[in-house]
Design an enzyme around this catalytic site. Structure first.
Site, PDB file in Angstrom:
ATOM      1  N   ARG A 161     -39.198 -43.958  79.374  1.00  0.00           N
ATOM      2  CA  ARG A 161     -39.266 -42.776  80.241  1.00  0.00           C
ATOM      3  C   ARG A 161     -40.682 -42.248  80.452  1.00  0.00           C
ATOM      4  O   ARG A 161     -41.519 -42.329  79.558  1.00  0.00           O
ATOM      5  CB  ARG A 161     -38.407 -41.649  79.630  1.00  0.00           C
ATOM      6  CG  ARG A 161     -36.933 -41.967  79.665  1.00  0.00           C
ATOM      7  CD  ARG A 161     -36.091 -40.928  78.955  1.00  0.00           C
ATOM      8  NE  ARG A 161     -34.675 -41.221  79.141  1.00  0.00           N
ATOM      9  CZ  ARG A 161     -33.987 -42.119  78.414  1.00  0.00           C
ATOM     10  NH1 ARG A 161     -34.581 -42.780  77.454  1.00  0.00           N
ATOM     11  NH2 ARG A 161     -32.714 -42.346  78.676  1.00  0.00           N
ATOM     12  N   HIS A 217     -37.533 -46.942  83.138  1.00  0.00           N
ATOM     13  CA  HIS A 217     -37.510 -48.403  83.305  1.00  0.00           C
ATOM     14  C   HIS A 217     -37.990 -48.898  84.667  1.00  0.00           C
ATOM     15  O   HIS A 217     -37.370 -49.780  85.284  1.00  0.00           O
ATOM     16  CB  HIS A 217     -36.095 -48.928  83.045  1.00  0.00           C
ATOM     17  CG  HIS A 217     -35.641 -48.806  81.612  1.00  0.00           C
ATOM     18  ND1 HIS A 217     -36.501 -48.675  80.563  1.00  0.00           N
ATOM     19  CD2 HIS A 217     -34.380 -48.801  81.068  1.00  0.00           C
ATOM     20  CE1 HIS A 217     -35.801 -48.598  79.427  1.00  0.00           C
ATOM     21  NE2 HIS A 217     -34.525 -48.656  79.708  1.00  0.00           N
ATOM     22  N   HIS A 267     -34.757 -56.213  77.480  1.00  0.00           N
ATOM     23  CA  HIS A 267     -33.687 -55.256  77.244  1.00  0.00           C
ATOM     24  C   HIS A 267     -32.350 -55.927  76.909  1.00  0.00           C
ATOM     25  O   HIS A 267     -31.297 -55.533  77.431  1.00  0.00           O
ATOM     26  CB  HIS A 267     -33.538 -54.373  78.490  1.00  0.00           C
ATOM     27  CG  HIS A 267     -33.036 -52.995  78.209  1.00  0.00           C
ATOM     28  ND1 HIS A 267     -31.780 -52.737  77.717  1.00  0.00           N
ATOM     29  CD2 HIS A 267     -33.619 -51.783  78.340  1.00  0.00           C
ATOM     30  CE1 HIS A 267     -31.612 -51.428  77.581  1.00  0.00           C
ATOM     31  NE2 HIS A 267     -32.728 -50.825  77.948  1.00  0.00           N
ATOM     32  N   GLU A 272     -36.048 -52.798  71.602  1.00  0.00           N
ATOM     33  CA  GLU A 272     -36.994 -52.971  72.701  1.00  0.00           C
ATOM     34  C   GLU A 272     -38.415 -52.717  72.207  1.00  0.00           C
ATOM     35  O   GLU A 272     -38.797 -51.576  71.971  1.00  0.00           O
ATOM     36  CB  GLU A 272     -36.674 -51.985  73.827  1.00  0.00           C
ATOM     37  CG  GLU A 272     -35.254 -52.044  74.323  1.00  0.00           C
ATOM     38  CD  GLU A 272     -34.841 -50.744  75.008  1.00  0.00           C
ATOM     39  OE1 GLU A 272     -35.588 -50.211  75.839  1.00  0.00           O
ATOM     40  OE2 GLU A 272     -33.760 -50.234  74.677  1.00  0.00           O
TER      41      GLU A 272
END
Ligand code: BGC
Length: 386
Positions: free
Chosen positions: A115, A140, A214, A351
């Protein structure tokens, strides 16, 4: 004396023999390391572009399938302690679900993974506005991030690994990010069951970048089950607390005495439901951990182990952070590739990346990429069993 006809017959016999011998030696070489890549059609995008699926296999039987739409890992078969290979990543068996409803299953994320507060950042006094696609924030890479673009694929097989190379040129101001960015992502599988992901990029204008992978893992191989019984470790003494829209507050907080302490292996379920403000913001784990030994380069950063199947994945990375997301936004609405649906916490993500909202936090490691510099990072997922 030999006639021309006899001579030609002898010559063609000799040529056939030569061909046979060289074929034998090539196939022997391939049989020895048994690293292979095959290609098939996966589907067509809404714009009618044909998308291929590339299947990387090694001598043990491990198999990784990747499509050149979003660089998505659509399936990954790893063995359990009894030697059974099963798919351990959430995904779909058709392109339209990836285009329309995927929560980033298996994809390459960019230009900025995670974010950015209110979709705004400033470089050299100029403010850039990005899509606000997650509550009041940017997530993303925006509306059409790297998870939804068509990558240019090529293949490579060497003695030690088989690779799929994906390239993409992101134009200046694409999704609001400055600079023409050339990106290359290389997936490589070797005979030690290691899947390496190498990211490279160059820009012609100062920009920001934070690429990640991801995949949602469910090491049980049964996507109707949740991941609360998976045991996780994260090599981090601290994590980044967030506010209610999941933007880090800027504080770097010790994990000691909190549910965020994964320095010693514990199940995801152990602390996830305890009353804790940070857990309530994420509806579970959805935070970035500040990894230890940031100056070391590639090192062990995390692992997930599923005791019932014995499956293990160890994560190595050169990145400073890792977002551990326990699949809290999955709600049973997405149809799975196993004829079930993806329920609450049916997958976990590890991630590797820079910290969320770094462009707006002076104390976080820099995510700026300048012209003339090379962005190069690597993460390795090593599969095994215990
Ligand atoms: C984020 C989650 C988000 C998920 C899927 C993760 O990287 O941290 O908040 O829901 O991606 O979009």
């Amino acid at each position: 004396m030999l006639s021309i006809f006899d001579l030609m017959k002898k010559l063609s016999f000799f040529l056939i023999l030569l061909q046979y011998v060289s074929c034998q030696s090539i196939s022997k070489k391939n049989n020895m390391n048994q690293l292979k890549i095959s290609k098939e059609i996966f589907g067509k995008t809404k714009e009618n572009t044909t998308i291929h699926k590339f299947i990387l296999t090694n001598k043990n039987g491990m198999e990784v399938s990747v499509i050149n739409f979003g660089g998505i890992i659509t399936s990954l078969k790893s063995r359990n302690s009894k030697g059974n290979y099963e798919d351990v990543v959430l995904g779909f068996d058709n392109l339209s679900q990836y285009e329309d409803e995927s929560p980033y299953f298996g994809a390459i994320i960019g230009r900025y993974g995670n974010r950015i507060a209110e979709g705004k950042f400033t470089l050299d006094g100029k403010t850039y506005n990005l899509a606000v696609n997650n509550d009041i924030n940017h997530l993303h890479g925006g509306l059409k991030g790297f998870d939804k673009v068509v990558w240019d694929p090529s293949q490579e097989v060497t003695d030690s690994m088989v690779s799929l190379i994906l390239k993409y040129k992101s134009e200046d101001m694409e999704e609001g990010y400055p600079g023409n960015l050339k990106v290359k992502v290389t997936y490589s599988l070797d005979n030690n069951d290691e899947l390496s992901v190498r990211y490279e990029a160059e820009t012609d204008k100062k920009t920001i970048i934070n690429l990640t992978q991801h995949s949602y893992f469910n090491l049980s191989g049964d996507f109707s089950k949740d991941i609360l019984d998976h045991e996780v470790t994260i090599e981090a003494d601290s994590f980044l607390p967030v506010g209610s829209t999941l933007i880090p507050t800027g504080e770097i907080r010790s994990v000691k005495g909190t549910p965020f302490d994964f320095r010693y292996s514990k199940t995801i379920g152990e602390d996830i439901n305890i009353s804790n403000k940070q857990l309530s913001y994420g509806n579970g784990y959805d935070h970035c951990w500040v990894l230890n030994n940031q100056d070391v380069g590639l090192r062990t950063v995390a692992s997930a182990y599923h005791p019932k199947s014995g499956r293990l994945v160890e994560v190595y990375s050169d990145q400073p952070g890792i977002q551990f997301y326990s699949g809290n936004f999955l709600d049973g609405k997405l149809k799975s590739k196993q004829d079930s649906s993806y329920g609450f916490r049916s997958g976990l993500c590890l991630e590797t990346q820079h910290y969320p909202n770094s462009p707006n936090e002076k104390n976080f490691p820099s995510v700026t990429l300048n012209p003339g510099e090379k962005y190069r990072t690597q993460t390795v997922f090593k599969f095994g069993y215990k």
